[in-house]
Design an enzyme around this catalytic site. Sequence first.
Site, PDB file in Angstrom:
ATOM      1  N   PRO A 151     133.617  48.718  92.907  1.00 29.73           N
ATOM      2  CG  PRO A 151     134.273  46.518  94.080  1.00 29.73           C
ATOM      3  CD  PRO A 151     133.057  47.575  93.805  1.00 29.73           C
ATOM      4  CB  CYS A 152     137.175  50.582  89.246  1.00 28.34           C
ATOM      5  SG  CYS A 152     138.721  50.727  90.126  1.00 28.34           S
ATOM      6  CD  GLN A 153     138.792  45.434  91.072  1.00 22.30           C
ATOM      7  OE1 GLN A 153     137.784  45.915  91.127  1.00 22.30           O
ATOM      8  NE2 GLN A 153     139.419  44.964  92.186  1.00 22.30           N
TER       9      GLN A 153
END
Length: 407
Positions: free
Chosen positions: A115-117
């Site tokens: 996940p890239c947040q």
Amino acid sequence: MKAIDLFAGAGGLSEGFRRAGFDIVAHVEKDFTASLTLKTREAYYYLKDNSKMDIYIKYLSGKISRQELYENIPEEVLNKVINQEISDETNDEIFNKIDKLLNGEPVRIILGGPPCQAYSLVGRSRDPNRMKNDPRNYLYKQYLKYISRYRPEVFVFENVSGLLSANNGVIFDSIQNDMRTLGYNIDYRLLNSRDFGVLQSRRRIILIGWIDDLDFQYPDFNVIENEYTIKDLFLGLPNINAGDKIDFEETQIEINNCLKELHINNDFNYITQHIARPNNKQDLEIYRLCVDTWDRESRQLKYNELPENLISHTNKKIFLDRFKVVPYEGISHTVVSHISKDGHYYIHPDINQNRSITVREAARVQSFPDDYYFESSRTAAFKQIGNAVPPLMAETIAESIKEVLDE
């Protein structure tokens, strides 16, 4: 060739690699609705391969329930989707499930992107600590544990461009060093999906790792220069207004070369999830002004140019591109998961429809085919689509890797 997709989301990487001939043994995804989408896609392929597409159509049309759909699918097919968070606490259980699915066969390739947040530029701008202590910065270490256990010949690591600058580049340097420590050669590029024929400008890091004794180098992808536009891409989808929806409709969809070549529609004569979110009167008036400005001047209307009665934010100096039209005559800007919150950044170019784009239109922009169904609500579908890797882009990457592994 057996493949595992980690942090699989709605399955954009899986879809592209499956088209190229890989056998996706397992998709690991913690989000429940995304895992349902993956199961529905596995069901689609099973039914298609066994000439039972009527069952899939019955499900899409609401004639049978999800449970009734599953009753027609072998358990081992549905078990390919592992709905669990990847962590130190769950890895052993996930390993056991994957091992059963492999049945002694080797994993040739591992796919995925944590996940890239925590890496995104927008995420950092909203966090007072610039996400320096965010645990998601280190989810890549979980990804590497699967590389270490299964020792694939190749792995593909996808992420947002912001990873390059996160923590002044320290995180990306650490990721590369840890990958090399496992005995892999690595190389990466910042690739744009538009160069792969996707009608969207979307820049992502695609890092590829390979074992030392594999004769491999990072592919030189040929830039695809097509002249297709959003107008070509939206062909065949009925005009609807804000708040309207077509959940399921059988129709003879008009097909053009764009829809064929981008694998959007190949004789799938059903419209699903053509769902437009409702908007209040103020939003719709802003949308109308934005489209009118685009039609007359070919430019995006800035927030501080709106009439005073339509301005509700006190800050009129930053985020002036709060509203954005997806142009008919060009390609789209990047579709991101925020589309699940509102559609202000994705205004439909037809002033007579006066709305933001639908779930199906967003899926087409991301190059998902019309027979791809996203569970289980409009909001969940938008989020999955915004987070996905475009399947058309993934397919080209997969074909280049497969050429080497086939030798």
